[in-house]
Design a protein around this motif. Structure first.
Motif, PDB file in Angstrom:
ATOM      1  N   LEU A  26       4.558  24.144  24.758  1.00  0.00           N
ATOM      2  CA  LEU A  26       5.359  24.171  25.967  1.00  0.00           C
ATOM      3  C   LEU A  26       5.533  22.769  26.538  1.00  0.00           C
ATOM      4  O   LEU A  26       4.631  21.940  26.432  1.00  0.00           O
ATOM      5  N   PRO A  27       6.668  22.477  27.151  1.00  0.00           N
ATOM      6  CA  PRO A  27       6.831  21.182  27.824  1.00  0.00           C
ATOM      7  C   PRO A  27       5.806  21.034  28.950  1.00  0.00           C
ATOM      8  O   PRO A  27       5.510  21.975  29.676  1.00  0.00           O
ATOM      9  N   GLY A  28       5.249  19.846  29.077  1.00  0.00           N
ATOM     10  CA  GLY A  28       4.277  19.597  30.126  1.00  0.00           C
ATOM     11  C   GLY A  28       2.852  19.916  29.752  1.00  0.00           C
ATOM     12  O   GLY A  28       1.968  19.867  30.604  1.00  0.00           O
ATOM     13  N   TYR A  29       2.590  20.261  28.497  1.00  0.00           N
ATOM     14  CA  TYR A  29       1.222  20.581  28.067  1.00  0.00           C
ATOM     15  C   TYR A  29       0.370  19.322  28.144  1.00  0.00           C
ATOM     16  O   TYR A  29       0.711  18.282  27.565  1.00  0.00           O
ATOM     17  N   THR A  30      -0.748  19.407  28.841  1.00  0.00           N
ATOM     18  CA  THR A  30      -1.595  18.228  29.067  1.00  0.00           C
ATOM     19  C   THR A  30      -2.719  18.082  28.064  1.00  0.00           C
ATOM     20  O   THR A  30      -3.385  17.051  28.030  1.00  0.00           O
ATOM     21  N   GLY A  31      -2.975  19.120  27.247  1.00  0.00           N
ATOM     22  CA  GLY A  31      -4.043  19.028  26.272  1.00  0.00           C
ATOM     23  C   GLY A  31      -5.388  19.387  26.855  1.00  0.00           C
ATOM     24  O   GLY A  31      -5.568  19.447  28.073  1.00  0.00           O
ATOM     25  N   PRO A  32      -6.393  19.608  25.995  1.00  0.00           N
ATOM     26  CA  PRO A  32      -7.723  19.988  26.482  1.00  0.00           C
ATOM     27  C   PRO A  32      -8.467  18.856  27.167  1.00  0.00           C
ATOM     28  O   PRO A  32      -9.395  19.093  27.922  1.00  0.00           O
ATOM     29  N   ASN A  33      -8.074  17.612  26.922  1.00  0.00           N
ATOM     30  CA  ASN A  33      -8.733  16.472  27.571  1.00  0.00           C
ATOM     31  C   ASN A  33      -7.738  15.317  27.608  1.00  0.00           C
ATOM     32  O   ASN A  33      -6.641  15.381  27.053  1.00  0.00           O
ATOM     33  N   VAL A  34      -8.136  14.226  28.265  1.00  0.00           N
ATOM     34  CA  VAL A  34      -7.212  13.095  28.468  1.00  0.00           C
ATOM     35  C   VAL A  34      -6.846  12.400  27.168  1.00  0.00           C
ATOM     36  O   VAL A  34      -5.793  11.766  27.061  1.00  0.00           O
ATOM     37  N   SER A  35      -7.710  12.491  26.145  1.00  0.00           N
ATOM     38  CA  SER A  35      -7.406  11.827  24.879  1.00  0.00           C
ATOM     39  C   SER A  35      -6.241  12.488  24.151  1.00  0.00           C
ATOM     40  O   SER A  35      -5.616  11.865  23.303  1.00  0.00           O
ATOM     41  N   ARG A  36      -5.979  13.757  24.481  1.00  0.00           N
ATOM     42  CA  ARG A  36      -4.873  14.464  23.835  1.00  0.00           C
ATOM     43  C   ARG A  36      -3.695  14.681  24.790  1.00  0.00           C
ATOM     44  O   ARG A  36      -2.814  15.476  24.528  1.00  0.00           O
ATOM     45  N   ARG A  37      -3.715  13.968  25.880  1.00  0.00           N
ATOM     46  CA  ARG A  37      -2.646  14.088  26.857  1.00  0.00           C
ATOM     47  C   ARG A  37      -1.431  13.304  26.390  1.00  0.00           C
ATOM     48  O   ARG A  37      -1.553  12.150  25.947  1.00  0.00           O
TER      49      ARG A  37
END
Length: 289
Positions: A26-37
Motif C-alpha cells: 500500500l502507498p505510505g507503508y512505513t515498514g516494521p522499523n526505520v531501517s525499512r522505511r
C-alpha cells in the motif's frame, strides 16, 4: 499454557502474513522499523480508514481465501497445500450445510461499532450529530458496560450515514441525523469526507455539520452539472452503494396469505366395473388334457 502459546503464535503469523502480503504493497507503508522505511512515505498516505477496510476485505476474499496455505493439508493428499476455500468446500462436501437467512437484527450486528456517550444533544460521530426523542431515558446515563467506561454501543452503516442504531437494555433504537432535512439523498462515509474536503476548499468550517450538510446536498443534487469529474465519481459511487450494498430486508413477521383454492372440475361418474371370474384350477387343468 500450551494453548495460549499456540494461539499467540497463530495471531502473530496472521499479522505477519497481512503485513507481507497486503500492507507492504500500500502507498505510505512505513515498514516494521526505520531501517525499512521508504523515502517520503507521508506523501503517499492517501487511504482513509474506511477505504483501507474495504481494500482489506477485498484482499481477504480474492487473495487470502484463495491462496494455498502450508498449514492446510488434506490427510488423503498430504503433499498438496490447500486454500481456506478448498478446506471449506471439503467440509461442506463431507457434512453439508444449512443456509440461514439473515434477519434485520443480524444485519445490525454485522455493522461497524462506535462507542459513544449519549449527551443532552444526542450522539456525535464524525462531526455529525444524531438525536431523537427515543434517547430521552438514556441521556447522560451509564450504559452498564464498565469495560467501555459506560459508553453506549452504536452501530452505523458506512454506506448510509443518515441514521445510527443504538443498543439499549430494551433492544435497538434508530436515531436519525439531525441535519437530514438538508440532504435529500442517502450518502456514504466517503461522500461525507468528500463534502468536508469541498467545504474546506471553499473556505468553510468543515467541522460545522450544517455547513457541510449544505455542501453535501449540492454535491448530491447538482454534481452532474459541473466539471468536477472527481465529485461526479463520488456521487456515482454513492448512488451505486445506496442501491446495491444492502441485502433486501425481510419483515420479521410477514403476513401469511392463504393460497387460492382452484375449484376442481366436476367429477365424471365412475366407469362400470366388470369383476374377474373366480379361478378354478381343476377346470383349467381339464382344458389342457
Amino acid at each position: 499454557m500450551q494453548s495460549t502459546t499456540r494461539d499467540k503464535a497463530i495471531v502473530e503469523a496472521t499479522f505477519s502474513a497481512i503485513n507481507s502480503l497486503f500492507v507492504q504493497h500500500l502507498p505510505g507503508y512505513t515498514g516494521p522499523n526505520v531501517s525499512r522505511r521508504g523515502d517520503r512515505v507521508e506523501a503517499d498516505a492517501v487511504w482513509t480508514i474506511p477505504e483501507l477496510q474495504g481494500l482489506l476485505d477485498e484482499w481477504l476474499l480474492a487473495g487470502w481465501q484463495a491462496r494455498p496455505h502450508d498449514a492446510l493439508r488434506d490427510p488423503y493428499r498430504p503433499k498438496q497445500a490447500m486454500s481456506p476455500n478448498d478446506k471449506y468446500a471439503s467440509l461442506v462436501a463431507a457434512s453439508g450445510y444449512l443456509p440461514l437467512v439473515l434477519r434485520g437484527e443480524d444485519y445490525l450486528e454485522l455493522l461497524p461499532v462506535a462507542w459513544r456517550a449519549v449527551n443532552d444533544y444526542g450522539i456525535r460521530i464524525g462531526y455529525r450529530t444524531y438525536d431523537s426523542a427515543d434517547l430521552g431515558p438514556w441521556r447522560r446515563e451509564h450504559s452498564g458496560i464498565t469495560a467501555k467506561r459506560g459508553l453506549w454501543e452504536v452501530h452505523y452503516d458506512p454506506y448510509d450515514l443518515s441514521q445510527v442504531f443504538v443498543r439499549t437494555q430494551h433492544g435497538w433504537i434508530t436515531i436519525p441525523w439531525v441535519q437530514l432535512p438538508l440532504v435529500n439523498a442517502p450518502f456514504a462515509d466517503f461522500t461525507w469526507s468528500h463534502a468536508r474536503r469541498l467545504a474546506a476548499e471553499a473556505g468553510l468550517d468543515n467541522t460545522n455539520e450544517a455547513a457541510v450538510a449544505r455542501v453535501l446536498d449540492q454535491l448530491l443534487t447538482r454534481a452532474e452539472l459541473g466539471p468536477d469529474k472527481r465529485t461526479a465519481k463520488v456521487v456515482g459511487r454513492t448512488r451505486t452503494a445506496a442501491a446495491a450494498h444492502r441485502p433486501p430486508t425481510v419483515p420479521e413477521t410477514e403476513p401469511r396469505t392463504e393460497p387460492e383454492i382452484t375449484p376442481e372440475p366436476e367429477a365424471k361418474p365412475p366407469a362400470e366395473v366388470i369383476p374377474f371370474g373366480v379361478f378354478d384350477a381343476h377346470a383349467e387343468a381339464e382344458r389342457w388334457l
